[in-house]
Scaffold this motif. Structure first.
Motif, PDB file in Angstrom:
ATOM      1  N   ARG A  88       0.763  -1.186  -0.195  1.00  0.00           N
ATOM      2  CA  ARG A  88      -0.025   0.118  -0.066  1.00  0.00           C
ATOM      3  C   ARG A  88       0.940   1.374   0.128  1.00  0.00           C
ATOM      4  O   ARG A  88       0.729   2.134  -0.660  1.00  0.00           O
ATOM      5  CB  ARG A  88      -0.765  -0.099   1.199  1.00  0.00           C
ATOM      6  CG  ARG A  88      -1.884  -1.081   1.086  1.00  0.00           C
ATOM      7  CD  ARG A  88      -2.908  -0.831   2.619  1.00  0.00           C
ATOM      8  NE  ARG A  88      -3.433   0.529   2.644  1.00  0.00           N
ATOM      9  CZ  ARG A  88      -4.636   0.676   3.143  1.00  0.00           C
ATOM     10  NH1 ARG A  88      -5.456  -0.341   3.071  1.00  0.00           N
ATOM     11  NH2 ARG A  88      -5.313   1.951   3.335  1.00  0.00           N
ATOM     12  N   LEU A 132       1.485  -4.636  -7.195  1.00  0.00           N
ATOM     13  CA  LEU A 132       0.249  -5.154  -6.903  1.00  0.00           C
ATOM     14  C   LEU A 132       0.288  -7.013  -7.147  1.00  0.00           C
ATOM     15  O   LEU A 132      -0.182  -7.531  -6.259  1.00  0.00           O
ATOM     16  CB  LEU A 132      -0.825  -4.627  -7.853  1.00  0.00           C
ATOM     17  CG  LEU A 132      -1.221  -3.242  -7.939  1.00  0.00           C
ATOM     18  CD1 LEU A 132      -2.091  -2.866  -8.946  1.00  0.00           C
ATOM     19  CD2 LEU A 132      -1.776  -2.802  -6.496  1.00  0.00           C
ATOM     20  N   PHE A 137      -2.428  -9.982  -5.919  1.00  0.00           N
ATOM     21  CA  PHE A 137      -3.267  -9.588  -7.179  1.00  0.00           C
ATOM     22  C   PHE A 137      -2.715 -10.577  -8.335  1.00  0.00           C
ATOM     23  O   PHE A 137      -1.755 -10.383  -8.625  1.00  0.00           O
ATOM     24  CB  PHE A 137      -3.581  -8.222  -7.296  1.00  0.00           C
ATOM     25  CG  PHE A 137      -4.181  -7.613  -6.123  1.00  0.00           C
ATOM     26  CD1 PHE A 137      -5.426  -7.608  -6.043  1.00  0.00           C
ATOM     27  CD2 PHE A 137      -3.251  -7.153  -5.289  1.00  0.00           C
ATOM     28  CE1 PHE A 137      -6.167  -6.877  -4.954  1.00  0.00           C
ATOM     29  CE2 PHE A 137      -3.795  -6.001  -4.058  1.00  0.00           C
ATOM     30  CZ  PHE A 137      -5.219  -6.166  -3.910  1.00  0.00           C
ATOM     31  N   HIS A 141      -7.947  -9.763 -11.698  1.00  0.00           N
ATOM     32  CA  HIS A 141      -7.902  -8.867 -10.127  1.00  0.00           C
ATOM     33  C   HIS A 141      -6.828  -8.032 -10.290  1.00  0.00           C
ATOM     34  O   HIS A 141      -7.086  -6.853  -9.841  1.00  0.00           O
ATOM     35  CB  HIS A 141      -7.726  -9.838  -9.207  1.00  0.00           C
ATOM     36  CG  HIS A 141      -8.659 -11.010  -9.124  1.00  0.00           C
ATOM     37  ND1 HIS A 141     -10.010 -10.777  -8.997  1.00  0.00           N
ATOM     38  CD2 HIS A 141      -8.786 -12.376  -9.320  1.00  0.00           C
ATOM     39  CE1 HIS A 141     -10.829 -11.884  -8.846  1.00  0.00           C
ATOM     40  NE2 HIS A 141      -9.984 -12.862  -9.235  1.00  0.00           N
ATOM     41  N   THR A 145      -7.302  -3.679 -10.286  1.00  0.00           N
ATOM     42  CA  THR A 145      -7.040  -2.940  -9.421  1.00  0.00           C
ATOM     43  C   THR A 145      -6.017  -1.965  -9.721  1.00  0.00           C
ATOM     44  O   THR A 145      -6.190  -0.778  -9.393  1.00  0.00           O
ATOM     45  CB  THR A 145      -6.005  -3.900  -8.274  1.00  0.00           C
ATOM     46  OG1 THR A 145      -6.830  -4.977  -7.819  1.00  0.00           O
ATOM     47  CG2 THR A 145      -5.582  -3.116  -7.198  1.00  0.00           C
ATOM     48  N   LEU A 149      -7.053   2.099  -9.538  1.00  0.00           N
ATOM     49  CA  LEU A 149      -6.038   3.211  -8.971  1.00  0.00           C
ATOM     50  C   LEU A 149      -5.708   4.255 -10.120  1.00  0.00           C
ATOM     51  O   LEU A 149      -5.698   5.350  -9.791  1.00  0.00           O
ATOM     52  CB  LEU A 149      -5.057   2.514  -8.522  1.00  0.00           C
ATOM     53  CG  LEU A 149      -5.153   1.476  -7.432  1.00  0.00           C
ATOM     54  CD1 LEU A 149      -3.817   0.721  -6.962  1.00  0.00           C
ATOM     55  CD2 LEU A 149      -5.306   2.153  -5.905  1.00  0.00           C
ATOM     56  N   LEU A 208      -7.715   1.816  -1.483  1.00  0.00           N
ATOM     57  CA  LEU A 208      -6.942   0.713  -1.001  1.00  0.00           C
ATOM     58  C   LEU A 208      -7.445  -0.133   0.187  1.00  0.00           C
ATOM     59  O   LEU A 208      -7.240  -1.330   0.221  1.00  0.00           O
ATOM     60  CB  LEU A 208      -5.584   1.387  -0.325  1.00  0.00           C
ATOM     61  CG  LEU A 208      -4.719   1.959  -1.500  1.00  0.00           C
ATOM     62  CD1 LEU A 208      -3.693   2.668  -0.863  1.00  0.00           C
ATOM     63  CD2 LEU A 208      -4.356   0.833  -2.637  1.00  0.00           C
ATOM     64  N   MET A 211      -9.399  -2.786  -1.589  1.00  0.00           N
ATOM     65  CA  MET A 211      -8.570  -3.711  -2.389  1.00  0.00           C
ATOM     66  C   MET A 211      -8.055  -4.849  -1.152  1.00  0.00           C
ATOM     67  O   MET A 211      -7.691  -5.894  -1.645  1.00  0.00           O
ATOM     68  CB  MET A 211      -7.644  -3.030  -3.003  1.00  0.00           C
ATOM     69  CG  MET A 211      -8.273  -2.184  -4.192  1.00  0.00           C
ATOM     70  SD  MET A 211      -7.141  -1.042  -5.048  1.00  0.00           S
ATOM     71  CE  MET A 211      -8.239  -0.315  -6.318  1.00  0.00           C
ATOM     72  N   THR A 212      -7.623  -4.232   0.157  1.00  0.00           N
ATOM     73  CA  THR A 212      -6.919  -4.882   0.880  1.00  0.00           C
ATOM     74  C   THR A 212      -7.218  -6.252   1.222  1.00  0.00           C
ATOM     75  O   THR A 212      -6.560  -7.165   1.279  1.00  0.00           O
ATOM     76  CB  THR A 212      -6.274  -4.291   2.372  1.00  0.00           C
ATOM     77  OG1 THR A 212      -5.689  -3.221   1.789  1.00  0.00           O
ATOM     78  CG2 THR A 212      -5.609  -5.267   3.366  1.00  0.00           C
ATOM     79  N   HIS A 214      -8.422  -8.382  -0.777  1.00  0.00           N
ATOM     80  CA  HIS A 214      -8.382  -9.431  -1.886  1.00  0.00           C
ATOM     81  C   HIS A 214      -6.972  -9.714  -1.926  1.00  0.00           C
ATOM     82  O   HIS A 214      -6.567 -10.147  -3.082  1.00  0.00           O
ATOM     83  CB  HIS A 214      -8.944  -8.603  -3.058  1.00  0.00           C
ATOM     84  CG  HIS A 214     -10.246  -8.391  -2.925  1.00  0.00           C
ATOM     85  ND1 HIS A 214     -11.316  -9.615  -2.944  1.00  0.00           N
ATOM     86  CD2 HIS A 214     -11.136  -7.458  -2.624  1.00  0.00           C
ATOM     87  CE1 HIS A 214     -12.491  -9.113  -2.758  1.00  0.00           C
ATOM     88  NE2 HIS A 214     -12.598  -7.569  -2.483  1.00  0.00           N
TER      89      HIS A 214
END
Length: 222
Positions: A88, A132, A137, A141, A145, A149, A208, A211-212, A214
């Motif tokens: 992140r 990522l 990811f 996916h 992502t 972003l 984020l 998304m975290t 996943h």
């Protein structure tokens, strides 16, 4: 766009050329910073370079070539962060640098519909994708992502670049006058009435956060 400057074989370099692609690109960025893309023409660029159009066209075929070169040039100023082990933090650093570069060159945000195939853009996109992927990811996916972003950065930069500070008071006054129609906007204010940096950082954190869950468990920040 198959005729992109990035997809052609480069012309052979002349010895002691009176002009170079690097010089053309630097002058184009300066012109764009001063006057924006609408004022960029091959004739005006040649005049600023102190050369004729024929010499300019030997190096670049079209105005589109110049725009692609200039767009990639400004992304060369975006530092590629060192990897911290916190995906992140690494993604936030990359995206923040990308946004800062576009805000230093406000014309750039409006050109991001062009093919981004230059070496500077690709190197930084590679960093984002690798970050990522390292977070766990994969496949669609990862692509979703990265797109989410990237689109957030582009959209927020377009909005900020297109909303000058002189517009803030006008917008606020209009919303107060039309409070009955736009009560939420009148109460909380238009985006231009807030601190852009804070709004960007908060929105990015929200993305984020979503998304975290996943990401791979071992890649989540502590």
């Amino acid at each position: 766009m198959t005729d992109s400057v990035w997809l052609r074989e480069p012309r052979p370099r002349r010895e002691n050329p009176p002009l170079s692609v690097e010089r053309i690109t630097a002058e184009a960025v300066a012109l764009l910073d001063e006057e924006g893309p609408d004022r960029l023409t091959m004739r005006r660029l040649a005049e600023r370079l102190g050369t004729g159009s024929t010499t300019l066209y030997w190096h670049v075929r079209t105005k589109d070539d110049v725009l692609d070169l200039a767009l990639d040039e400004i992304f060369g100023d975006v530092p590629i962060p060192g990897r911290t082990g916190d995906w992140r933090a690494d993604a936030t650093a990359m995206l923040g640098g990308w946004r800062a570069a576009m805000l230093r060159h406000p014309w750039s945000a409006a050109l991001l519909g062009r093919p981004l195939l230059g070496p500077n853009v690709l190197a930084r996109t590679e960093f984002l994708y690798a970050t990522l992927a390292g977070a766990g990811f994969t496949g669609p996916h990862l692509v979703a992502t990265a797109y989410a972003l990237s689109h957030y950065v582009i959209g927020s930069t377009l909005m900020q670049a297109g909303t000058g500070d002189d517009l803030r008071d006008t917008v606020d006054a209009m919303l107060r006058e039309r409070r009955d129609r736009y009560p939420s906007l009148a109460e909380h204010g238009h985006t231009s009435g807030h601190d852009w940096d804070e709004v960007f950082a908060r929105g990015l954190a929200y993305l984020l956060d979503g998304m975290t869950p996943h990401a791979a468990p071992g890649s989540r920040p502590s």
